[in-house]
Design a protein around this motif. Structure first.
Motif, PDB file in Angstrom:
ATOM      1  N   ILE A 378       0.849  -1.191   0.000  1.00  0.00           N
ATOM      2  CA  ILE A 378       0.000   0.000   0.000  1.00  0.00           C
ATOM      3  C   ILE A 378       0.884   1.241   0.000  1.00  0.00           C
ATOM      4  O   ILE A 378       1.812   1.349   0.810  1.00  0.00           O
ATOM      5  N   HIS A 379       0.599   2.178  -0.896  1.00  0.00           N
ATOM      6  CA  HIS A 379       1.377   3.416  -0.998  1.00  0.00           C
ATOM      7  C   HIS A 379       0.891   4.398   0.064  1.00  0.00           C
ATOM      8  O   HIS A 379      -0.215   4.953  -0.043  1.00  0.00           O
ATOM      9  N   VAL A 380       1.715   4.602   1.094  1.00  0.00           N
ATOM     10  CA  VAL A 380       1.397   5.543   2.173  1.00  0.00           C
ATOM     11  C   VAL A 380       2.137   6.849   1.890  1.00  0.00           C
ATOM     12  O   VAL A 380       3.366   6.843   1.765  1.00  0.00           O
ATOM     13  N   SER A 390      -4.505   5.576  -4.957  1.00  0.00           N
ATOM     14  CA  SER A 390      -5.680   5.590  -5.841  1.00  0.00           C
ATOM     15  C   SER A 390      -5.261   5.454  -7.300  1.00  0.00           C
ATOM     16  O   SER A 390      -5.874   4.691  -8.065  1.00  0.00           O
ATOM     17  N   GLN A 391      -4.219   6.199  -7.685  1.00  0.00           N
ATOM     18  CA  GLN A 391      -3.743   6.111  -9.069  1.00  0.00           C
ATOM     19  C   GLN A 391      -3.229   4.704  -9.381  1.00  0.00           C
ATOM     20  O   GLN A 391      -3.478   4.169 -10.467  1.00  0.00           O
ATOM     21  N   ASN A 392      -2.535   4.118  -8.433  1.00  0.00           N
ATOM     22  CA  ASN A 392      -2.001   2.771  -8.636  1.00  0.00           C
ATOM     23  C   ASN A 392      -3.128   1.758  -8.810  1.00  0.00           C
ATOM     24  O   ASN A 392      -3.074   0.887  -9.686  1.00  0.00           O
ATOM     25  N   CYS A 393      -4.164   1.860  -7.968  1.00  0.00           N
ATOM     26  CA  CYS A 393      -5.305   0.946  -8.086  1.00  0.00           C
ATOM     27  C   CYS A 393      -6.032   1.138  -9.415  1.00  0.00           C
ATOM     28  O   CYS A 393      -6.443   0.160 -10.057  1.00  0.00           O
ATOM     29  N   THR A 398      -7.512  -0.745 -14.733  1.00  0.00           N
ATOM     30  CA  THR A 398      -7.597  -0.496 -16.174  1.00  0.00           C
ATOM     31  C   THR A 398      -6.876  -1.587 -16.963  1.00  0.00           C
ATOM     32  O   THR A 398      -7.371  -2.051 -17.998  1.00  0.00           O
ATOM     33  N   LYS A 399      -5.726  -1.999 -16.464  1.00  0.00           N
ATOM     34  CA  LYS A 399      -4.956  -3.060 -17.121  1.00  0.00           C
ATOM     35  C   LYS A 399      -5.768  -4.349 -17.223  1.00  0.00           C
ATOM     36  O   LYS A 399      -5.843  -4.986 -18.279  1.00  0.00           O
TER      37      LYS A 399
END
Length: 419
Positions: A378-380, A390-393, A398-399
Motif C-alpha cells: 500500500i502506498h502511504v 488511488s492512481q495505482n489501483c 484499467t490493465k
C-alpha cells in the motif's frame, strides 16, 4: 559469480552452479557469534508441555494440506496422505508422540529438496541473486511441523508472549491491521499538534541469516515449553539440502544456519526471533511495529529536527536497532532504508520545507527521504491523502479491464457465457 578479488567468474558446470547458489541461499554461520549470547542467563521457567497428540488433530492438519503440491525427497504427494489417512493416522500418532517424548528427530526428515526458480523481471540471470529457492519438505515431517507451529502459536497468544504490534504469522493479524496502526500513530501525533517521522527498515536475508543459537535463546527467554524448544533445536540441526535445476539434482549439502522459509514453522519462529527489534521503542513518543521482517520505527515531536535526533538514538543507542542487528546477524540494507516525514497540512513551498528538514545519517550514509512509501503493498504518503494509492489501483484495474475486453472480442475472444 565473483572471485575473491571482486572480478566476475563464469561457471558452466552444474556442480559449481549448485555451490554458488547454496552460498547465496544459505549463508554460513558467522564466526564468533556465540559470545553475543549472555553466559549464565537466568531464563524464566518454561511453560508446561502440551498434552500428547491425538488422531483428530493429525486428521485435521492432513485435511489442510494442498493436495497437489510437489513432494519432497520422500516422493509422497499430499494427496496420497489424504486418501490414506484412515489407515496411516494411527501409525503416525505413535511416530509423532515418540519423536516428541524421546526428543529425537529422524535423519530422513533432515534432508529436503531446494528447487531453484528464476525471479521474474530480472535483467539478467547470470548471478545467484536472480534466483529464488523453493523448499520441498518430506510430507510426513511437514504434518508434525504444522502441529508444532499451531501449538507454539496458541501458547504465544494465550500467554501474551509477543508484542501486540508484531503482525503476521499470528491468528487474526493481517496487513490491514499493520497499516491501520501506522495511520493511527501518525494521526494521533497530528491530533496532539506534533509531527511524525517514519523510518522503514529493510533486513537483508532475514530468514537465511537467523542464527540457531540466538533462536533457541529467544525461545527460552519467552518461556516457550521445553518440548517445543527441543523440537526446534533438533529440526534446525544437521540439515541437508539437494538443489534441483535444469534436470540436475545436486549431492546433499550441509546447512548450519538459518530458518526454513515458507514451511509451516518459519513464520512463527521468525517473529519470535525479531521480537526484540519491535520492543526497542521507549516512551510515549517512540513506537515500532513489524510485519515479519518488515519493521518500521515511528517518532513524534514538535519539529523534524528533534525527531531526526530521536530516530538516530533509537538506531544507535545501547539495546537499539543496530545493537539487535549485530547480535542477530541481521544486517540492515542501508541503501534500501527510507524515512518519511508526515506533516498534516500541505505546504505550498515544498522545496523550502524539504531544505529545512535535517538529513538523517546512519553509519555514515544519508538515508533517502521520501514523500510516499510502498508499505505492505500500500502506498502511504506523508499527508495521508492516498492519491498515489488511488492512481495505482486505477492503473491496475484499467490493465485488467483491457485484458478482459480482449477476451470478449467477437472474432478471437471466448464465449460471453464463459466470460
Amino acid at each position: 559469480m565473483k572471485n575473491k578479488n571482486g572480478t566476475l567468474k563464469e561457471i558452466c558446470a552444474n556442480e559449481g552452479k549448485a555451490e554458488a547458489l547454496v552460498k547465496s541461499f544459505f549463508p554460513r554461520k558467522p564466526m564468533g557469534i556465540g559470545h553475543q549470547i549472555p553466559k549464565g542467563y537466568m531464563y524464566p521457567p518454561p511453560l508446561d508441555d502440551p498434552d500428547c497428540l491425538t488422531e483428530e488433530r493429525i486428521h485435521r492438519h492432513i485435511r489442510k494440506l494442498s493436495p497437489y503440491k510437489a513432494p519432497g525427497p520422500d516422493g509422497i504427494p499430499n494427496i496420497i496422505l489424504q486418501k490414506s489417512a484412515k489407515i496411516l493416522v494411527s501409525i503416525l500418532l505413535w511416530i509423532y508422540n515418540a519423536i516428541l517424548l524421546m526428543e529425537e528427530y529422524p535423519d530422513q526428515w533432515q534432508i529436503f529438496t531446494t528447487v531453484v526458480l528464476q525471479k521474474p523481471g530480472k535483467p539478467a540471470y547470470n548471478v545467484p541473486k536472480a534466483y529464488r529457492p523453493i523448499a520441498l519438505l518430506n510430507t510426513m515431517g511437514k504434518v508434525l511441523m504444522a502441529i508444532i507451529a499451531e501449538e507454539i502459536s496458541n501458547v504465544i497468544e494465550k500467554e501474551g508472549l509477543l508484542p501486540m504490534n508484531h503482525f503476521s504469522g499470528r491468528p487474526g493479524c493481517t496487513t490491514t491491521d499493520a497499516v491501520h496502526l501506522l495511520i493511527h500513530h501518525i494521526k494521533d501525533a497530528w491530533h496532539r499538534g506534533k509531527v511524525a517521522s517514519i523510518l522503514f527498515l529493510d533486513v537483508e536475508g532475514a530468514f537465511p541469516n537467523a542464527i540457531t543459537e540466538c533462536m533457541i535463546h529467544n525461545l527460552k527467554r519467552r518461556g516457550i515449553p521445553s518440548r517445543h524448544i527441543k523440537y526446534v533445536a533438533n529440526l534446525l540441526d544437521s540439515r541437508l539440502t539437494q538443489l534441483k535445476f535444469d534436470n540436475y539434482l545436486s549431492q546433499p549439502m550441509t546447512i548450519d544456519n538459518g530458518i526454513g522459509q515458507r514451511d509451516p514453522l518459519s513464520m512463527i519462529l521468525y517473529i519470535i526471533y525479531n521480537a526484540d527489534l519491535i520492543e526497542i521503542a521507549e516512551g510515549n513518543q517512540e513506537e515500532s511495529l513489524g510485519y515479519v521482517d518488515d519493521a518500521i520505527v515511528i517518532a513524534e515531536d514538535e519539529s523534524f529536527h528533534d525527531m531526526t535526533s530521536k530516530i538516530e538514538d533509537i538506531m544507535n543507542r545501547q539495546g537499539g536497532a543496530f545493537n539487535w542487528s549485530l547480535q542477530h546477524n541481521s544486517n540492515f540494507e542501508i541503501s534500501k532504508l527510507a524515512i518519511m516525514h508526515a506533516a498534516q497540512k500541505r505546504c505550498k513551498n515544498k522545496r523550502t520545507v524539504r531544505l529545512s528538514r535535517p538529513v538523517l545519517k546512519l553509519h555514515g550514509t544519508e538515508i533517502k527521504e521520501v514523500n510516499s512509501y510502498k508499505y505492505l503493498g500500500i502506498h502511504v504518503d506523508y499527508e495521508l491523502r492516498w492519491d498515489i494509492q488511488s492512481q495505482n489501483c486505477t492503473t491496475h484495474a484499467t490493465k485488467y479491464l483491457l485484458a478482459y475486453r480482449r477476451l470478449t472480442k467477437q472474432a478471437t475472444g471466448i464465449k460471453s457465457c464463459l466470460m
